[in-house]
Design a protein around this motif. Structure first.
Motif, PDB file in Angstrom:
ATOM      1  N   LEU A  40      35.382 -21.250  12.254  1.00 24.12           N
ATOM      2  CA  LEU A  40      34.620 -21.453  11.267  1.00 24.12           C
ATOM      3  C   LEU A  40      33.721 -20.206  11.687  1.00 24.12           C
ATOM      4  CD1 LEU A  40      34.026 -25.056  10.436  1.00 24.12           C
ATOM      5  CD2 LEU A  40      35.473 -23.233   9.022  1.00 24.12           C
ATOM      6  N   ARG A  41      32.918 -20.187  12.679  1.00 19.54           N
ATOM      7  CA  ARG A  41      32.060 -18.967  12.929  1.00 19.54           C
ATOM      8  C   ARG A  41      32.614 -17.884  13.222  1.00 19.54           C
ATOM      9  NH1 ARG A  41      27.133 -22.150  15.794  1.00 19.54           N
ATOM     10  NH2 ARG A  41      26.530 -23.336  14.234  1.00 19.54           N
ATOM     11  N   GLY A  42      34.086 -17.869  13.801  1.00 22.60           N
ATOM     12  CA  GLY A  42      34.711 -16.706  13.856  1.00 22.60           C
ATOM     13  C   GLY A  42      35.201 -15.871  12.744  1.00 22.60           C
ATOM     14  N   ALA A  43      35.432 -16.799  11.654  1.00 22.03           N
ATOM     15  CA  ALA A  43      35.828 -16.208  10.490  1.00 22.03           C
ATOM     16  C   ALA A  43      34.697 -15.781   9.925  1.00 22.03           C
ATOM     17  CB  ALA A  43      36.652 -17.430   9.789  1.00 22.03           C
ATOM     18  N   ALA A  44      33.486 -16.267   9.741  1.00 19.46           N
ATOM     19  CA  ALA A  44      32.372 -15.795   9.283  1.00 19.46           C
ATOM     20  C   ALA A  44      31.846 -14.492   9.804  1.00 19.46           C
ATOM     21  CB  ALA A  44      31.086 -16.915   9.367  1.00 19.46           C
ATOM     22  N   ARG A  45      32.135 -14.470  11.326  1.00 21.40           N
ATOM     23  CA  ARG A  45      31.716 -13.267  11.820  1.00 21.40           C
ATOM     24  C   ARG A  45      32.629 -12.061  11.353  1.00 21.40           C
ATOM     25  NH1 ARG A  45      27.062 -12.367  14.150  1.00 21.40           N
ATOM     26  NH2 ARG A  45      27.213 -13.555  15.948  1.00 21.40           N
ATOM     27  N   VAL A  46      33.872 -12.319  11.388  1.00 18.58           N
ATOM     28  CA  VAL A  46      34.604 -11.377  10.820  1.00 18.58           C
ATOM     29  C   VAL A  46      34.648 -10.840   9.475  1.00 18.58           C
ATOM     30  CG1 VAL A  46      37.108 -10.689  10.392  1.00 18.58           C
ATOM     31  CG2 VAL A  46      36.553 -12.080  12.344  1.00 18.58           C
ATOM     32  N   SER A  47      34.124 -11.744   8.582  1.00 21.29           N
ATOM     33  CA  SER A  47      33.852 -11.313   7.101  1.00 21.29           C
ATOM     34  C   SER A  47      32.420 -10.356   7.133  1.00 21.29           C
ATOM     35  CB  SER A  47      33.728 -12.705   6.403  1.00 21.29           C
ATOM     36  OG  SER A  47      32.651 -13.391   6.706  1.00 21.29           O
ATOM     37  N   GLN A  48      31.643 -10.781   8.043  1.00 20.80           N
ATOM     38  CA  GLN A  48      30.319  -9.814   8.084  1.00 20.80           C
ATOM     39  C   GLN A  48      30.661  -8.608   8.387  1.00 20.80           C
ATOM     40  OE1 GLN A  48      28.074 -12.587  10.788  1.00 20.80           O
ATOM     41  NE2 GLN A  48      26.775 -13.205   8.890  1.00 20.80           N
ATOM     42  N   ILE A  49      31.747  -8.129   9.469  1.00 16.11           N
ATOM     43  CA  ILE A  49      31.965  -7.044   9.939  1.00 16.11           C
ATOM     44  C   ILE A  49      33.082  -6.216   9.323  1.00 16.11           C
ATOM     45  CG2 ILE A  49      30.922  -7.280  11.988  1.00 16.11           C
ATOM     46  CD1 ILE A  49      33.574  -7.550  13.369  1.00 16.11           C
ATOM     47  N   ALA A  50      33.655  -6.943   8.233  1.00 17.74           N
ATOM     48  CA  ALA A  50      35.173  -6.567   7.942  1.00 17.74           C
ATOM     49  C   ALA A  50      34.962  -5.334   7.068  1.00 17.74           C
ATOM     50  CB  ALA A  50      35.892  -7.717   6.916  1.00 17.74           C
ATOM     51  N   ASN A  51      35.977  -4.444   7.037  1.00 19.63           N
ATOM     52  CA  ASN A  51      36.077  -3.594   5.783  1.00 19.63           C
ATOM     53  C   ASN A  51      37.425  -3.489   5.266  1.00 19.63           C
ATOM     54  OD1 ASN A  51      38.370  -2.124   7.771  1.00 19.63           O
ATOM     55  ND2 ASN A  51      36.370  -1.685   9.198  1.00 19.63           N
ATOM     56  N   ASP A  52      37.710  -2.481   4.523  1.00 16.66           N
ATOM     57  CA  ASP A  52      38.733  -2.517   3.712  1.00 16.66           C
ATOM     58  C   ASP A  52      40.040  -2.522   4.407  1.00 16.66           C
ATOM     59  OD1 ASP A  52      37.423  -2.479   1.452  1.00 16.66           O
ATOM     60  OD2 ASP A  52      37.665  -0.286   1.096  1.00 16.66           O
TER      61      ASP A  52
END
Length: 266
Positions: free
Chosen positions: A60-72
């Motif tokens: 859960l926290r990994g997915a949240a972290r990815v969403s915070q740094i994600a780009n297109d």
């Protein structure tokens, strides 16, 4: 009165039967913490309940972290098993791949990160559909095998590459890999496992059915791992804040040889 009681009992049995029939076929029956796959093999999750909670929190926290740094151009999936993180998906640059790996390494309770993210275009709908199909086929083939517990493994497929996660003996790991390689369409099999001895597994099954979690990252297959139990921290503390945008990303962890054995298809 007896007739009414009999009718009520019949209605109750009918309702239970209907409920059972409406459940998906892949959902196992859980009895006292033991998973019963139909009338076949019986197995328990070899992780402790605390480690299972840790794995859920890490994902859960990994997915949240990815969403915070994600780009297109970033499409990354985080999978955790026995506190070992597997990253699959695609990113637009090598720098993004390194950053995702570094961010996952910072998460609480993570023992190691296996960064299998590729640099390139994202997968297509056809790719994802085929991966779902292959995952189901591999799981079914493992369940059909009579000499291993198929439910002891977690299967992830990304662009026809099958990742097998779990806690297993050397024989079980080899057998599971052979089964996965035998599924048509599988391009490669990658094992991300903690290898334990037969004695460790037997001792765990005699106690509570779980295997102690090593404190070090998952070893390569040739190095076997009994390991000592590490304490779990549940609930986890809040995530550390992300670095400021003007700060360069932290260096990535060591290359993900750790805990991975790649078995090309014959």
């Amino acid at each position: 009165m007896k007739t009414r009681s009999a009718q009520r009992l019949l209605i109750a049995f009918t309702a239970v039967a209907a409920l059972a029939a409406s459940l998906p076929g892949c959902v196992p029956l859980v009895v006292g913490g033991t998973v019963v796959a139909g009338a076949g093999m019986v197995a328990t999750d070899r992780r402790s309940s605390a480690v299972q909670l840790d794995d859920q929190a890490i994902e859960l926290r990994g997915a949240a972290r990815v969403s915070q740094i994600a780009n297109d151009n970033m499409n990354v999936t985080v999978i955790s098993y026995n506190r070992q993180v597997l990253l699959v998906g695609t990113v637009g640059s090598e720098a993004d791949k390194q950053r995702v790996g570094a961010e996952m390494q910072r998460l609480d309770n993570v023992r190691g990160v296996v960064n299998e993210v590729t640099v390139g275009p994202g997968s297509t709908l056809a790719d994802r559909s085929n991966d779902t199909y292959l995952t189901g086929k591999v799981k079914a083939s493992l369940l059909d095998a009579k000499d291993i517990f198929g439910t002891s493994f977690k299967i992830v497929t990304e662009r026809s590459v099958v990742y097998i996660m779990g806690i297993a003996t050397r024989r079980e790991a080899d057998r599971a890999s052979d089964v996965a390689r035998g599924v048509a369409g599988v391009a490669k099999v990658v094992r991300v496992m903690d290898i334990v001895t037969d004695a460790d597994l037997a001792n765990a099954q005699r106690s509570n059915g779980t295997v102690a979690t090593p404190t070090a990252p998952a070893p390569v297959q040739d190095a076997g791992a009994g390991g000592s139990s590490s304490s779990s921290r549940v609930p986890l503390p809040p995530m550390a804040p992300l670095p400021q945008s003007n700060v360069s990303p932290a260096p990535a962890p060591a290359p993900a040889n750790n805990g991975v054995v790649t078995s090309p298809v014959r």
